[in-house]
Enzyme design. Structure first.
Site, PDB file in Angstrom:
ATOM      1  N   GLY A 252     -69.369  50.709 -15.640  1.00 51.92           N
ATOM      2  CA  GLY A 252     -69.634  50.571 -17.033  1.00 51.92           C
ATOM      3  C   GLY A 252     -69.930  49.040 -17.720  1.00 51.92           C
ATOM      4  O   GLY A 252     -70.220  48.153 -16.816  1.00 51.92           O
TER       5      GLY A 252
ATOM      6  N   HIS B  23     -55.462  40.918 -17.764  1.00 49.83           N
ATOM      7  CA  HIS B  23     -55.544  42.420 -17.011  1.00 49.83           C
ATOM      8  C   HIS B  23     -54.203  42.479 -16.317  1.00 49.83           C
ATOM      9  O   HIS B  23     -53.476  43.495 -16.200  1.00 49.83           O
ATOM     10  CB  HIS B  23     -56.666  42.267 -15.884  1.00 49.83           C
TER      11      HIS B  23
END
Lengths: 170, 170, 170
Positions: free
Chosen positions: A12, A53
């Site tokens: 992506g 993250h």
């Protein structure tokens, strides 16, 4: 070429929800969950991304750092699903270290084939803009494209992320 | 998070037919049709683009200019479907005006949820090329990606345009 | 506008497997197979790419070079399927030669409509990155987007390549 039944490729663009989607796929499986990070904290911008993250993942995750030795890191995991985040940073590290990218790609795929649990590889699609001016960027997107094709050919599932939503490619 | 039944997101690259597709979706519904333009005519290139889009729409369209106050513009429409063209220019304007982009995004989604008629949001996917050299462009594509994810999570329909053709993502 | 039953458009990013996929589509049909190359070997990088593509094709392929006269090249083929690789380089050549791009696009579509066999057009999607700094690159991606839309509107099959895998758009 046989496909690897437990191998998923999640591609992506920037901020398309790749990591989040791959994390959700893994968290639907029983732990232990292993996160293999290829990022190196060169600068503050990268340090912030890594911290974001990390903060999102629960305490049930084990984290391995593998800026270059990604196949070895995958082989070192003896149980549970593995999330590799991401191939594009690994490729960057390999190119900066002037390593043989094609051989490393073959070794990665072999390590995935041998893994005991599911492996989710997250990567950035970078080839859909204008041809870059500089030769290194052009070489990078060629190498990334080749690596993605090689992995996708063996994966049993390939997902293209658009605005946080998965499109099934394979 | 409940989905907003009358909200559509139309994403795509440059000249992929996003506006035209969104216009066709709206023109299949009964008028009045409202076009909310976020473009500002900074230079001749932009003036030409704005004029082209305007020329394509029939006289049945009402036009509102909302370079910054997009949620307010949506709230001001009391009847009929709304086309917002486009989120990427709105985001550019917000960033130039140093406004809180995340808060503006939440306000936009709230305005769409409250709208009396269907809302079609047109936007550019900009995250599928090589990582840009300059930090502002990197921040822009991060913000755009986050906004697209937030909108797509609530939309009931998400369409990715390729060569003028819609691919249904959701 | 009627669709052209034997026309396929294969779009994708850099190294997404576009040419390879189009070649496989053609090689599933009976020969003779004609490869129409629009590349011009301006520099070593391009010479290497051309040589790689040539090396991959078997001796059953005929090759025509058509950096500018693409519609005429298509019209000159009297039998068998045609692979055009690629529209983006043809567009680059047209723009460098300051030709009328829109008229050339219409002529291309007409030539495809008149072709005796299947025609596969390969092209790069370049509009999904950050807006380029330079005006020529912006004009290029606008022209490419317009050409892709015009071709896709008439094609009976449009394929978007991701990591070597085809996604059916139409």
């Amino acid at each position: 070429m046989t496909s690897i039944p437990h191998l998923t490729l999640v591609l992506g663009g920037a901020r398309s929800g790749k990591s989040r989607h791959a994390e959700a796929l893994i968290e639907a499986l029983p732990p232990p969950w292993t996160y293999v990070a290829t990022a190196q904290a060169w600068d503050d911008e990268m340090r912030v991304r890594i911290a974001e993250h990390r903060a999102r993942r629960s305490g049930d995750w084990l984290t391995l750092d593998a800026p270059l030795q990604l196949p070895a890191a995958i082989r070192s995991v003896t149980a549970g699903p593995i999330l590799v985040d991401c191939l594009t940073l690994w490729l960057t590290n390999l190119m900066l270290a002037e390593q043989d990218v094609a051989a490393a790609g073959r070794d990665l795929i072999e390590a995935c084939a041998q893994a005991s649990g599911p492996v989710m590889l997250v990567t950035n699609e970078v080839g859909l803009g204008i041809v870059p001016d500089n030769a290194l960027a052009r070489r990078f997107r060629d190498e990334a494209g080749r690596l993605h094709q090689a992995v996708a050919a063996r994966a049993c599932r390939v997902v293209f992320m658009v605005a946080g939503l998965p499109m099934q490619v394979k």
